[in-house]
Write an enzyme that holds these catalytic residues in place. Structure first.
Site, short mmCIF file in Angstrom:
data_model
loop_
_atom_site.label_atom_id
_atom_site.label_comp_id
_atom_site.label_asym_id
_atom_site.label_seq_id
_atom_site.Cartn_x
_atom_site.Cartn_y
_atom_site.Cartn_z
N GLU A 67 33.16 34.16 39.51
CA GLU A 67 32.53 34.72 40.49
C GLU A 67 30.92 34.78 40.36
OE1 GLU A 67 34.97 36.14 39.04
OE2 GLU A 67 36.17 37.32 40.21
N ASN A 101 35.79 29.97 36.12
CA ASN A 101 35.40 30.71 34.60
C ASN A 101 35.35 29.75 33.41
OD1 ASN A 101 38.14 30.60 35.13
ND2 ASN A 101 38.39 31.83 33.37
N CYS A 150 30.75 41.28 37.45
CA CYS A 150 30.70 40.34 38.71
C CYS A 150 30.46 41.12 39.87
CB CYS A 150 32.13 39.57 38.94
SG CYS A 150 32.12 38.41 37.63
N CYS A 163 32.49 34.30 34.17
CA CYS A 163 33.60 34.69 35.04
C CYS A 163 33.04 33.67 36.26
CB CYS A 163 33.53 35.97 35.64
SG CYS A 163 33.99 37.32 34.68
N CYS A 183 35.69 41.37 38.23
CA CYS A 183 35.32 42.57 37.33
C CYS A 183 34.05 43.13 37.70
CB CYS A 183 35.38 41.66 35.92
SG CYS A 183 33.65 40.97 35.48
N GLU A 215 34.96 29.42 29.52
CA GLU A 215 35.18 30.13 28.21
C GLU A 215 34.46 29.49 27.19
OE1 GLU A 215 39.41 31.43 27.71
OE2 GLU A 215 39.02 32.59 29.37
N1 THU Z 1 37.41 36.34 34.74
C1 THU Z 1 36.92 35.98 35.89
O1 THU Z 1 36.52 34.60 36.00
N2 THU Z 1 36.69 36.72 36.76
C2 THU Z 1 36.88 38.13 36.96
O2 THU Z 1 36.46 38.91 37.69
C3 THU Z 1 37.80 38.60 35.52
C4 THU Z 1 37.91 37.85 34.44
C5 THU Z 1 37.81 35.48 33.74
C6 THU Z 1 37.00 35.57 32.35
C7 THU Z 1 37.72 35.13 31.40
O3 THU Z 1 37.43 33.91 31.30
C8 THU Z 1 39.23 35.19 31.95
O4 THU Z 1 39.09 35.57 33.14
C9 THU Z 1 39.89 36.45 31.06
O5 THU Z 1 39.33 37.72 31.26
#
Ligand code: THU
Length: 160
Positions: free
Chosen positions: A75, A62, A115, A73, A112, A64
């Site tokens: 994935e 991920n 994704c 994310c 999520c 940010e």
């Molecule tokens: N996140 C992912 O990388 N994958 C997911 O399926 C759920 C959330 C990340 C996004 C963000 O950077 C952090 O987790 C918190 O939500």
């Protein structure tokens, strides 16, 4: 009116030790990708590793951003990179590991909804299931034999 029941079958493993060597090795790559996540805001680090049918392994994590919605994310970072580099390859497996920097994450963390929708696009395109494995940093691992199993009532191109 009729009632419709939607069922999903998942396999839950007590730990990575119960999984075959190829999945363990893929998960170790997801751990490494997770370590390299850029998540200074949530402190929630996620790594994903994909096995393609051309034997390539692609990882992602991920990313940010100070403008929060601009982040992505793990994935989607991984699958978009995979299909951009190998547009004709099929994705066989995706393994995911997630963990918070604030506490040890011992529960399996599923992808999520956004994704799942993104992965579904490529599963439908390739007409072959993508196996999904997900876990925290340690503990149980959940396996789904396909993405569609995690996203019933998918929105897909058939309605466009
Ligand atoms: N996140 C992912 O990388 N994958 C997911 O399926 C759920 C959330 C990340 C996004 C963000 O950077 C952090 O987790 C918190 O939500």
């Amino acid at each position: 009116m009729k009632e419709v029941i939607i069922e999903s079958k998942l396999h839950v493993y007590e730990s990575l030790d119960e999984l075959p060597e190829d999945v363990v090795s893929l998960m170790q790559k997801a751990f490494k990708a997770r370590d390299n996540a850029y998540a200074p805001y949530s402190k929630f680090h996620v790594g994903a590793a994909l096995l393609l049918d051309n034997d390539e392994i692609v990882t992602g994590n991920n990313q940010e951003n100070a403008s929060y919605p601009s982040g992505l994310c793990a994935e989607r970072t991984a699958i978009y990179y995979a299909v951009s580099q190998y547009p004709n390859a099929k994705v066989l497996k995706m393994v995911i590991s997630a963990g918070s920097k604030n506490k040890l994450t011992t529960t399996p963390i599923p992808p999520c909804g956004a994704c799942r929708q993104a992965i579904a696009e490529y599963e439908i395109k390739q007409k072959e299931p993508i196996e999904i494995y997900f876990m925290g940093e340690t503990g149980k691992v959940v396996k789904s034999h396909s993405l569609s199993n995690l996203l019933p009532l998918v929105f897909d191109k058939s309605v466009l």
